[in-house]
Design a protein around this motif. Structure first.
Motif, PDB file in Angstrom:
ATOM      1  N   GLU A 232       0.891  -1.337   0.016  1.00 13.55           N
ATOM      2  CA  GLU A 232      -0.090   0.015   0.121  1.00 13.55           C
ATOM      3  C   GLU A 232       0.929   1.268  -0.023  1.00 13.55           C
ATOM      4  OE1 GLU A 232      -3.991  -0.021   1.755  1.00 13.55           O
ATOM      5  OE2 GLU A 232      -3.115  -0.966   3.547  1.00 13.55           O
ATOM      6  N   THR A 233       1.954   1.081   0.362  1.00 12.91           N
ATOM      7  CA  THR A 233       2.878   2.487   0.737  1.00 12.91           C
ATOM      8  C   THR A 233       4.000   2.489  -0.012  1.00 12.91           C
ATOM      9  OG1 THR A 233       4.125   1.248   2.461  1.00 12.91           O
ATOM     10  CG2 THR A 233       2.251   2.604   2.956  1.00 12.91           C
ATOM     11  N   THR A 234       4.384   1.665  -1.152  1.00 13.74           N
ATOM     12  CA  THR A 234       5.637   1.630  -1.681  1.00 13.74           C
ATOM     13  C   THR A 234       5.432   1.512  -3.359  1.00 13.74           C
ATOM     14  OG1 THR A 234       6.130  -0.923  -1.574  1.00 13.74           O
ATOM     15  CG2 THR A 234       6.752   0.521   0.116  1.00 13.74           C
ATOM     16  N   ARG A 254       6.829   7.543   2.822  1.00 14.06           N
ATOM     17  CA  ARG A 254       6.140   6.394   2.915  1.00 14.06           C
ATOM     18  C   ARG A 254       7.172   5.230   3.324  1.00 14.06           C
ATOM     19  NH1 ARG A 254       1.515   5.853  -0.051  1.00 14.06           N
ATOM     20  NH2 ARG A 254       0.875   7.846  -1.126  1.00 14.06           N
ATOM     21  N   SER A 257       7.275   5.005   7.067  1.00 18.36           N
ATOM     22  CA  SER A 257       5.996   4.588   7.724  1.00 18.36           C
ATOM     23  C   SER A 257       6.257   3.016   7.621  1.00 18.36           C
ATOM     24  CB  SER A 257       4.813   5.056   6.837  1.00 18.36           C
ATOM     25  OG  SER A 257       3.689   4.328   7.317  1.00 18.36           O
ATOM     26  N   LEU A 258       6.688   2.556   6.621  1.00 18.47           N
ATOM     27  CA  LEU A 258       6.988   1.015   6.368  1.00 18.47           C
ATOM     28  C   LEU A 258       7.983   0.413   7.454  1.00 18.47           C
ATOM     29  CD1 LEU A 258       6.326  -1.685   5.171  1.00 18.47           C
ATOM     30  CD2 LEU A 258       7.947  -0.944   3.414  1.00 18.47           C
TER      31      LEU A 258
END
Length: 283
Positions: A232-234, A254, A257-258
């Motif tokens: 979802e974030t990369t 991002r 966050s991961l």
């Protein structure tokens, strides 16, 4: 007759075990080699690893001095920021650093192209049996920098581009040696590997690495959950090499966050970036 060079580690876009076509990208973490040439045999050491297998770096020195020198021996020492047997191409980086350090010691670095220098390390790796594919994909990315796509069956460079990615790496405590990988299971995902190669040759590296990661997690028996956490974030995420590390690329905020998610797992997380210069001779 002394020389020193440092070579970057790399992450995977396409694992070459399935079809012989591979793709990798250099990251800003290094193996440094220091070479001192003299008469006699070659003796290698790995910093902090008293029992490490030094055949690869010793063979790299031998191949370079046989071709560009007079068969000199001497010593070679590697110092690494890259965990061994982690899927981050530490062997290719060690070989590249050793080849270029030996060429530096012989004042012969300008007598050979960087591609051909990478092939010397690949040949040495085959000589000592530490690679299944020859790993020209990993070696070319580390030697040239940027992202490369290669035909490892012919040691041919098919494409090279630069990408300015931030990169997040998670390396668990376990180790996985590429020479021990189940090649037959990897060949079972050849159709997916062919799709990944097409994506990579079209420049769609991020999508390519995600498809690669899912296919090779299945083939090599790795839990794909770290990939699911990242999707979802990369921009792209994959199992790197034959594992156990995972690599993700994308926007730094991002990836930060991961990182907080992956950091809950045992092992090491590293937030870095791509490297585009390749192997560097140290002055």
């Amino acid at each position: 007759m002394d020389g020193q060079a440092r070579a970057p580690a790399a992450g995977t876009v396409l694992n070459a075990l399935a079809t012989g076509t591979g793709s990798a990208f250099a990251i800003d973490e290094y193996v440094t080699a220091t070479v001192s040439l003299a008469e006699g045999s070659v003796e290698g050491t790995v910093a902090g690893q008293a029992d490490a297998d030094t055949r690869l770096i010793e063979r790299c020195v031998e191949r370079v001095t046989d071709r560009f020198g007079s068969g000199e021996g001497g010593t070679v020492r590697t110092d690494s920021e890259v965990p061994m047997a982690s899927g981050l191409k530490s062997s290719s980086a060690a070989a590249n650093a050793t080849v270029m350090a030996t060429l530096d010691a012989l004042d012969a670095a300008d007598e050979i192209s960087r591609e051909e220098a990478a092939r010397i390390g690949v040949a040495a790796a085959r000589d000592v049996g530490v690679t299944v594919t020859g790993a020209f994909d990993d070696a070319s990315a580390s030697m040239l920098g940027g992202v490369t796509v290669t035909d490892n069956t012919a040691d041919e460079l098919l494409a090279r581009e630069t990408r300015s990615w931030d990169v997040l790496v998670w390396t668990p405590p376990e180790r996985a040696y590429s020479a021990d990988a189940d090649v037959e299971r990897c060949r079972a995902v050849a159709s997916m590997a062919e799709l990944v190669a097409d994506l990579a040759l079209d420049g769609n590296y991020e999508q390519a690495m995600t498809v690669n990661g899912l296919a090779f997690c299945a083939a090599l028996g790795f839990d794909p959950e770290p990939m699911v956490e990242a999707m979802e974030t990369t921009a792209g995420v994959s199992l790197s090499g034959t594992g156990p590390s995972f690599v993700a690329v994308g926007q730094r905020e991002r990836l930060e966050s991961l990182e907080s998610v992956w950091a809950r797992r045992d092992g090491r997380t590293l937030l870095t970036r791509t490297q585009t210069e390749g192997t560097l001779i140290d002055d």
